[in-house]
Scaffold this motif. Structure first.
Motif, mmCIF file in Angstrom:
data_model
loop_
_atom_site.group_PDB
_atom_site.id
_atom_site.type_symbol
_atom_site.label_atom_id
_atom_site.label_comp_id
_atom_site.label_asym_id
_atom_site.label_seq_id
_atom_site.Cartn_x
_atom_site.Cartn_y
_atom_site.Cartn_z
ATOM 1 N N GLY A 2 0.801 -1.215 0.000
ATOM 2 C CA GLY A 2 0.000 0.000 0.000
ATOM 3 C C GLY A 2 0.833 1.264 0.000
ATOM 4 O O GLY A 2 2.060 1.236 0.170
ATOM 5 N N ALA B 107 1.660 4.704 1.868
ATOM 6 C CA ALA B 107 1.584 5.259 3.215
ATOM 7 C C ALA B 107 0.982 6.658 3.203
ATOM 8 O O ALA B 107 1.000 7.366 2.191
ATOM 9 C CB ALA B 107 2.973 5.297 3.849
ATOM 10 N N PHE C 127 -1.148 -0.633 -6.357
ATOM 11 C CA PHE C 127 -1.157 -0.678 -4.895
ATOM 12 C C PHE C 127 -2.437 -1.329 -4.385
ATOM 13 O O PHE C 127 -3.517 -1.095 -4.920
ATOM 14 C CB PHE C 127 -1.006 0.728 -4.318
ATOM 15 C CG PHE C 127 0.363 1.302 -4.520
ATOM 16 C CD1 PHE C 127 1.416 0.920 -3.695
ATOM 17 C CD2 PHE C 127 0.623 2.215 -5.539
ATOM 18 C CE1 PHE C 127 2.692 1.439 -3.878
ATOM 19 C CE2 PHE C 127 1.890 2.730 -5.731
ATOM 20 C CZ PHE C 127 2.931 2.343 -4.904
ATOM 21 N N GLU D 147 -3.594 5.002 1.823
ATOM 22 C CA GLU D 147 -3.929 5.720 3.052
ATOM 23 C C GLU D 147 -3.759 7.213 2.810
ATOM 24 O O GLU D 147 -2.661 7.674 2.518
ATOM 25 C CB GLU D 147 -3.033 5.265 4.199
ATOM 26 C CG GLU D 147 -3.486 5.776 5.561
ATOM 27 C CD GLU D 147 -2.751 5.087 6.693
ATOM 28 O OE1 GLU D 147 -2.158 5.805 7.514
ATOM 29 O OE2 GLU D 147 -2.757 3.836 6.733
ATOM 30 N N VAL E 232 5.663 -0.496 8.011
ATOM 31 C CA VAL E 232 6.140 0.655 7.241
ATOM 32 C C VAL E 232 7.580 0.953 7.643
ATOM 33 O O VAL E 232 7.918 0.905 8.823
ATOM 34 C CB VAL E 232 5.286 1.918 7.517
ATOM 35 C CG1 VAL E 232 5.556 2.984 6.467
ATOM 36 C CG2 VAL E 232 3.807 1.594 7.605
ATOM 37 N N GLN F 297 3.286 -0.729 3.810
ATOM 38 C CA GLN F 297 3.105 0.556 3.139
ATOM 39 C C GLN F 297 4.471 1.159 2.821
ATOM 40 O O GLN F 297 5.448 0.908 3.526
ATOM 41 C CB GLN F 297 2.333 1.536 4.028
ATOM 42 C CG GLN F 297 0.911 1.155 4.329
ATOM 43 C CD GLN F 297 0.233 2.136 5.277
ATOM 44 O OE1 GLN F 297 0.892 2.941 5.925
ATOM 45 N NE2 GLN F 297 -1.076 2.071 5.360
ATOM 46 N N TYR G 234 6.477 4.872 0.998
ATOM 47 C CA TYR G 234 6.452 6.249 0.497
ATOM 48 C C TYR G 234 7.820 6.569 -0.102
ATOM 49 O O TYR G 234 7.948 6.824 -1.292
ATOM 50 C CB TYR G 234 6.106 7.204 1.645
ATOM 51 C CG TYR G 234 5.996 8.683 1.294
ATOM 52 C CD1 TYR G 234 6.810 9.284 0.354
ATOM 53 C CD2 TYR G 234 5.074 9.500 1.945
ATOM 54 C CE1 TYR G 234 6.718 10.641 0.043
ATOM 55 C CE2 TYR G 234 4.978 10.860 1.643
ATOM 56 C CZ TYR G 234 5.807 11.415 0.698
ATOM 57 O OH TYR G 234 5.716 12.756 0.402
#
Length: 352
Positions: free
Chosen positions: A64, A66, A84, A88, A290, A311, A313
């Protein structure tokens, strides 16, 4: 050479936040167009072995986006088209706020990390809730990460969280209480048991479910234990481990390593995995992992340590739009290697 290998040096010539904004604008431009469908055909990996059931939601794959990447719920649909398995949005605060002064986001290229001190810059709960109500949301779980407005006193923080929750409650599939960002003054004080319990029970009384809490990697072990005990006592639905870190490992080489803010990416990879394992050994709820996920092997380590889904990023910034596809394809290879029929069989495989 992959396309992003060509584009990344050009983007990295721009200031970090501007480069992120450029990518965000491009994704927003193609969302809802035929190009988005082409992205989905190219990047999405559909395989039932990747499906994960967690806190009442069905995730088509465990990878996913973040919170922080799509702060204002502007591009959740196209992010799902990039492969994904959940998105979120947020952090959402009751008040619209500009965040901290720029520059406030810094690459650590040599370390494959990012330091940010964004400060919950977002359009505010009213506007974000209205946007979620009127736009098409993807067919993957969409979570809402909720933080505290900078101007709200700690003593009335629960009212601030409640206001934001009520604005997004009808449109998100799960809700995250963020008390662990290092970039809002005093916010981490809300991680102590009394403050955290006040916020969580207020949201539970309002019907927030599934409800998760996001923890800091900098918490000492007794404080983590207190927070996890509260997860059990209140019957929360999950834990996110972890947020960014204010600690600076001695291994950092980048000239930006002394910038203030939260560190993410490869430098916190090990610490985040340790915290996932620590939490998984103490609570019987799904954990969202994460911190430093760039490859399938990175994601797999967190899953085997106890994470149900993960997650990323910073990995997105360094690896580009193919990262979810690459990780999901790699996870299928790792499952085959280890003789698992599904991701769910691998969850917690390394726990005692």
């Amino acid at each position: 050479m992959k396309g992003y290998d060509v584009v990344r040096p050009l983007l990295f010539q721009l200031p970090t936040e501007r480069a992120h904004g450029t990518g965000h604008t491009l994704l927003k431009t193609v969302q809802g167009t035929p190009v988005e469908r082409l992205l989905e055909l190219y990047y999405r990996v559909d395989d039932p072995r990747l499906t994960v059931e967690a806190f009442g939601q069905s995730f088509p794959n465990p990878v996913g986006v973040a919170a922080g990447f799509d702060k204002n719920a502007e591009i959740p649909h196209v992010l799902a088209s990039l492969g994904f398995g959940h998105v979120e949005i947020g952090g959402v605060t009751a008040e619209a706020q500009p965040g901290n002064p720029k520059p406030r986001m810094f690459r650590l290229r040599e370390d494959e990390g990012i330091i940010n001190r964004m400060g919950f810059n977002n359009h505010g709960a009213d506007r974000i809730g209205a946007r979620m109500a009127t736009q098409s949301l993807p067919d993957v779980p969409v979570g809402a990460n909720i933080g505290k407005s900078k101007s709200t006193p700690l003593e009335t923080a629960e009212e601030d969280y409640l206001y934001s929750y009520e604005r997004v409650s009808s449109h998100a599939d799960y809700f995250v209480v963020n008390v662990s960002s290092p970039n809002t003054p005093g916010l981490r004080e809300l991680q102590n048991r009394e403050n955290l319990e006040r916020i969580l029970t207020t949201l539970q009384d309002a019907g927030a479910s599934p409800l998760l809490v996001k923890l800091s990697p900098d918490l000492p072990e007794p404080a983590v234990t207190d927070a996890l005990d509260l997860v059990i006592e209140l019957g929360l639905d999950g834990v996110i481990a972890t947020n960014t870190s204010t600690e600076r490992p001695d291994s950092l080489r980048s000239e930006n390593r002394r910038e203030e803010g939260g560190l993410s990416g490869i430098p916190i990879q090990g610490r985040a995995t340790e915290m996932i394992r620590f939490a998984a050994e103490r609570v019987d709820v799904p954990i969202v992992g994460v911190g430093g996920i760039f490859t399938a092997e990175d994601a797999y380590r967190k899953i085997r340590a106890g994470a149900h889904v993960v997650q990323l990023y910073t990995g997105f910034i360094y690896r580009g739009p193919s990262i979810a596809r690459d990780i999901n394809e790699g996870l299928l290879e790792l499952l085959d290697r280890d003789g698992y029929d599904s991701i769910e069989e691998a969850i917690g495989a390394d726990l005692q």
